[in-house]
Design an enzyme around this catalytic site. Structure first.
Site, PDB file in Angstrom:
ATOM      1  N   ASP A 190       0.834 -28.134  -0.556  1.00  0.00           N
ATOM      2  CA  ASP A 190       0.288 -27.180   0.416  1.00  0.00           C
ATOM      3  C   ASP A 190      -1.142 -26.899  -0.021  1.00  0.00           C
ATOM      4  OD1 ASP A 190       0.122 -25.222   2.453  1.00  0.00           O
ATOM      5  OD2 ASP A 190       0.622 -23.642   1.031  1.00  0.00           O
ATOM      6  N   SER A 191      -1.831 -26.064   0.761  1.00  0.00           N
ATOM      7  CA  SER A 191      -3.197 -25.699   0.393  1.00  0.00           C
ATOM      8  C   SER A 191      -3.231 -24.766  -0.816  1.00  0.00           C
ATOM      9  CB  SER A 191      -3.871 -25.007   1.570  1.00  0.00           C
ATOM     10  OG  SER A 191      -3.166 -23.817   1.878  1.00  0.00           O
ATOM     11  N   TYR A 205      -6.641 -24.220   4.773  1.00  0.00           N
ATOM     12  CA  TYR A 205      -6.515 -25.347   5.694  1.00  0.00           C
ATOM     13  C   TYR A 205      -6.600 -24.857   7.150  1.00  0.00           C
ATOM     14  CZ  TYR A 205      -4.920 -28.854   2.231  1.00  0.00           C
ATOM     15  OH  TYR A 205      -4.828 -29.763   1.201  1.00  0.00           O
ATOM     16  N   CYS A 233       3.440 -27.248   4.592  1.00  0.00           N
ATOM     17  CA  CYS A 233       2.246 -26.677   5.203  1.00  0.00           C
ATOM     18  C   CYS A 233       2.363 -26.810   6.724  1.00  0.00           C
ATOM     19  CB  CYS A 233       1.023 -27.455   4.702  1.00  0.00           C
ATOM     20  SG  CYS A 233      -0.508 -26.950   5.506  1.00  0.00           S
ATOM     21  N   THR A 259       0.153 -26.064   8.884  1.00  0.00           N
ATOM     22  CA  THR A 259      -1.116 -26.515   9.465  1.00  0.00           C
ATOM     23  C   THR A 259      -1.187 -28.040   9.498  1.00  0.00           C
ATOM     24  OG1 THR A 259      -2.116 -24.503   8.593  1.00  0.00           O
ATOM     25  CG2 THR A 259      -3.612 -26.238   9.300  1.00  0.00           C
ATOM     26  N   CYS A 279       3.587 -20.541   9.028  1.00  0.00           N
ATOM     27  CA  CYS A 279       2.743 -20.862   7.875  1.00  0.00           C
ATOM     28  C   CYS A 279       3.564 -20.537   6.639  1.00  0.00           C
ATOM     29  CB  CYS A 279       1.464 -20.019   7.908  1.00  0.00           C
ATOM     30  SG  CYS A 279       0.517 -20.084   6.371  1.00  0.00           S
ATOM     31  N   THR A 280       3.603 -21.481   5.705  1.00  0.00           N
ATOM     32  CA  THR A 280       4.477 -21.309   4.546  1.00  0.00           C
ATOM     33  C   THR A 280       4.054 -20.138   3.654  1.00  0.00           C
ATOM     34  OG1 THR A 280       3.177 -22.987   3.389  1.00  0.00           O
ATOM     35  CG2 THR A 280       5.168 -23.729   4.511  1.00  0.00           C
TER      36      THR A 280
HETATM   37  N1  DGL Z   1       0.354 -22.662   3.982  1.00  0.00           N
HETATM   38  C1  DGL Z   1      -0.293 -23.461   4.965  1.00  0.00           C
HETATM   39  C2  DGL Z   1       0.423 -23.474   6.270  1.00  0.00           C
HETATM   40  O1  DGL Z   1       1.636 -23.479   6.220  1.00  0.00           O
HETATM   41  C3  DGL Z   1      -1.805 -23.465   5.007  1.00  0.00           C
HETATM   42  C4  DGL Z   1      -2.496 -22.162   5.038  1.00  0.00           C
HETATM   43  C5  DGL Z   1      -4.005 -22.306   4.924  1.00  0.00           C
HETATM   44  O2  DGL Z   1      -4.477 -22.870   3.943  1.00  0.00           O
HETATM   45  O3  DGL Z   1      -4.695 -21.870   5.849  1.00  0.00           O
HETATM   46  O4  DGL Z   1      -0.123 -23.521   7.322  1.00  0.00           O
END
Ligand code: DGL
Length: 271
Positions: free
Chosen positions: A10-11, A42, A73, A75, A185-186
């Site tokens: 993930d990010s 992200y 993630c 995103t 979003c995780t």
């Molecule tokens: N945790 C990620 C998601 O599920 C990315 C969040 C981010 O970096 O903006 O979308």
């Protein structure tokens, strides 16, 4: 039997919700986690940037010889679906599994999804939901303030900055009388307590992360690819020390000195 590790990325901290879920389901698996904190968030990147980053992240995961990857993630799962599908190893996202669970939760009253700006703008969550629940209303709320707040430790139910942001983002969910909410979003699993304290028990909370982890676990069982010694390895492309401190607090175990430096990859400003 397959003793290679499972790759999860993930990010940043968000994918740790998937680590926790996988650990519960598969205590013996070896997990290799990558938090791309050097390129976070992200959710504010363009679709083109996200697709390139997904390819690069998957190549990085594959370089460790993992047996499967969970893209923890929302995103990337919603903006780079074809990249995930065409990878040369088994890759699972969190979008479809999360949406499937949302469509089954809360009867026929409106449902809602909170996710990053890029996830909501991709339209992928809404398309996947309406394919499964045509005619059921879906409230889609982009929440750009949440990832920076969560990454900087504003996660407690009483945190004033988090409270202000949630007041805004939950208003349309409440107005619509939604019966189920997908944390698309995780990262949002880290503020689950703050969300449920505000929404109460009548709104079913579904975590995309949990669903993605469950799908991957079922796949490994089905294919006979389980095995390992319960080891965990963490990499961060930003500061390993910062990642270790936040991840220790979330996972409830000390990771100090156990997070390795990952390379800081390019972002392609011009995309
Ligand atoms: N945790 C990620 C998601 O599920 C990315 C969040 C981010 O970096 O903006 O979308």
């Amino acid at each position: 039997m397959d003793n290679r590790p499972i790759g999860i990325f993930d990010s940043g901290l968000g994918g740790l919700t998937a680590v926790r879920a996988l650990r519960r389901l598969m205590p013996r698996e070896d997990l290799l986690y990558f938090g791309d904190t050097g390129r976070l968030p992200y959710g504010e990147k363009s679709r083109e940037q996200l697709r390139r980053m997904a390819r690069q992240d998957l190549d990085y995961m594959a370089s460790f010889g993992v047996k499967a990857v969970l893209v923890a993630c929302g995103t990337l799962s919603s903006n780079a679906e074809e990249v995930l599908e065409s990878a040369p190893l088994p890759v699972f996202g969190v979008l479809k599994a999360g949406v499937r669970a949302l469509a089954q939760a809360g009867g026929s009253a409106p449902a809602a999804v909170l996710a990053t700006r890029a996830s909501i703008e991709s339209g992928s969550f809404a398309r996947a939901f309406h394919a499964l629940a045509p005619g059921r209303e879906l409230i889609s709320v982009p929440c750009p303030a949440l990832v920076p707040l969560i990454e900087s430790g504003h996660t407690g139910p009483g945190d004033p900055l988090l409270a202000e942001a949630l007041e805004e983002y939950l208003a349309p969910v409440r107005r619509a009388g939604a019966s189920a909410l997908l944390l698309g979003c995780t990262h949002y699993g880290l503020i689950r307590r703050a969300l449920s304290a505000r929404l109460g028990e009548r709104v079913a909370l579904v975590e995309a992360s949990d669903r993605g982890a469950a799908e991957l676990a079922a796949f490994l069982e089905r294919q006979g690819l389980t095995g390992g010694q319960g080891r965990e390895t963490f990499y961060a492309s930003g500061s390993p020390e910062d990642f270790a401190a936040s991840a220790s607090a979330f996972l409830g175990r000390e990771l100090e000195g156990q997070v390795r430096q990952a390379p800081r990859m390019e972002v392609w400003e011009k995309c």
